[in-house]
Write an enzyme that holds these catalytic residues in place. Structure first.
Site, PDB file in Angstrom:
ATOM      1  N   TYR A  25      -0.493  53.798  13.999  1.00 50.37           N
ATOM      2  CA  TYR A  25      -0.808  54.448  15.270  1.00 50.37           C
ATOM      3  C   TYR A  25      -1.802  53.641  16.101  1.00 50.37           C
ATOM      4  CZ  TYR A  25       1.426  58.635  13.301  1.00 50.37           C
ATOM      5  OH  TYR A  25       2.313  59.530  12.749  1.00 50.37           O
ATOM      6  N   LYS A  72       3.781  53.077   0.012  1.00 50.50           N
ATOM      7  CA  LYS A  72       5.138  52.529  -0.090  1.00 50.50           C
ATOM      8  C   LYS A  72       5.003  51.078  -0.535  1.00 50.50           C
ATOM      9  CE  LYS A  72       9.611  53.166   0.394  1.00 50.50           C
ATOM     10  NZ  LYS A  72      10.357  54.012  -0.564  1.00 50.50           N
ATOM     11  N   ASP A 104       8.107  58.649  -0.378  1.00 51.97           N
ATOM     12  CA  ASP A 104       9.339  59.430  -0.402  1.00 51.97           C
ATOM     13  C   ASP A 104       9.357  60.376  -1.601  1.00 51.97           C
ATOM     14  OD1 ASP A 104       9.425  57.135  -1.926  1.00 51.97           O
ATOM     15  OD2 ASP A 104      11.399  56.497  -1.249  1.00 51.97           O
ATOM     16  N   ASP A 128       0.038  62.107   8.262  1.00 52.13           N
ATOM     17  CA  ASP A 128       0.493  62.950   9.364  1.00 52.13           C
ATOM     18  C   ASP A 128       1.747  63.717   8.951  1.00 52.13           C
ATOM     19  OD1 ASP A 128       1.064  64.089  11.800  1.00 52.13           O
ATOM     20  OD2 ASP A 128       1.405  62.207  12.855  1.00 52.13           O
ATOM     21  N   ASP A 132       1.898  67.952   7.508  1.00 51.57           N
ATOM     22  CA  ASP A 132       2.737  68.922   8.213  1.00 51.57           C
ATOM     23  C   ASP A 132       3.821  69.476   7.297  1.00 51.57           C
ATOM     24  OD1 ASP A 132       1.257  68.628  10.471  1.00 51.57           O
ATOM     25  OD2 ASP A 132       2.824  67.714  11.687  1.00 51.57           O
TER      26      ASP A 132
END
Length: 233
Positions: A25, A72, A104, A128, A132
């Protein structure tokens, strides 16, 4: 109103520690002149990783002393830096159990076995998404508090941030805001006050004094729920 089976979610209690000032970001980004190509750069320094992971260790010591590092590392160089950095930190934090999980797999495990997690620490974008996703466990984003903890200033707010679609409709769930205030009180070492707020929220849910997003019977407005909780603190 959790869509998951009661036996899977009952007793689930974990914290997502998300790095907030780095990663994709905040990395270099751009588009080609013909607008057919684009890039976003995920970049981290060792110092940034150490800072957020040390915070995760601090939280873990107040809980069940377990940290899950989500990355990852099988694909991303930035994730390999995360994992290598944490591995170097482990010898100085032997009182905390550390495990590693690809993002994942973590996304699946949060829903399949949420009780297996204690403190999860991860990069900005992964945090993020996962935080959620975790709201599915409760059935509403309106129940999740959060804290953006800085060196000099911290911000406490619901995990969803603002909710402009509900402005003036008296339908927004105030519980996450109240629970965020409880986190603020806890940060100020006002533990009894924080617990009083949490107990009032629990009581409102037990008695069905809740907004439409989680109501199984009558739904109450934002103001009604907030006033009821204020009276019971």
């Amino acid at each position: 109103k959790s869509p998951l089976r009661r036996d899977l979610v009952e007793g689930a209690d974990f914290v997502v520690i998300r790095e907030l000032t780095g990663g994709i970001y905040f990395g270099e980004r751009g588009r080609s002149e013909d607008r057919t190509r684009a890039f976003d750069t995920m970049m981290y320094s060792k110092e940034e990783v150490e800072r957020i992971v040390n915070l995760a260790f601090e939280y873990a010591r107040k809980r069940d002393k377990r940290v899950t590092v989500v990355d990852k590392a099988n694909v991303l160089a930035s994730s390999r830096l995360w994992r290598e950095t944490v591995q170097e930190m482990v010898p100085e934090n032997k009182d905390v159990e550390v495990d590693y999980m690809f993002v994942d797999n973590a996304a699946m495990q949060i829903i399949q076995w949420p009780k297996n997690f204690d403190v999860m620490v991860t990069s900005n974008m992964f945090g993020d998404i996962l935080s959620d996703e975790a709201s599915v466990i409760t059935g509403s984003l309106g129940l999740f508090p959060s804290a953006s903890v800085g060196i000099h200033t911290s911000v406490y707010e619901p995990i969803h941030g603002s909710y402009p679609q509900a402005a003036g409709k008296n339908i927004a769930n105030p519980l996450a805001t109240i629970l965020s205030a409880a986190m603020l009180l806890e940060g100020l070492n006002l533990l009894d006050e924080a617990e009083a707020a949490r107990q009032a929220v629990t009581k409102s849910m037990d008695e069905g004094i809740v907004t439409e997003d989680i109501a199984e019977g009558k739904a109450y407005g934002t103001e009604e729920v907030g006033s009821w909780i204020a009276e019971h603190i």
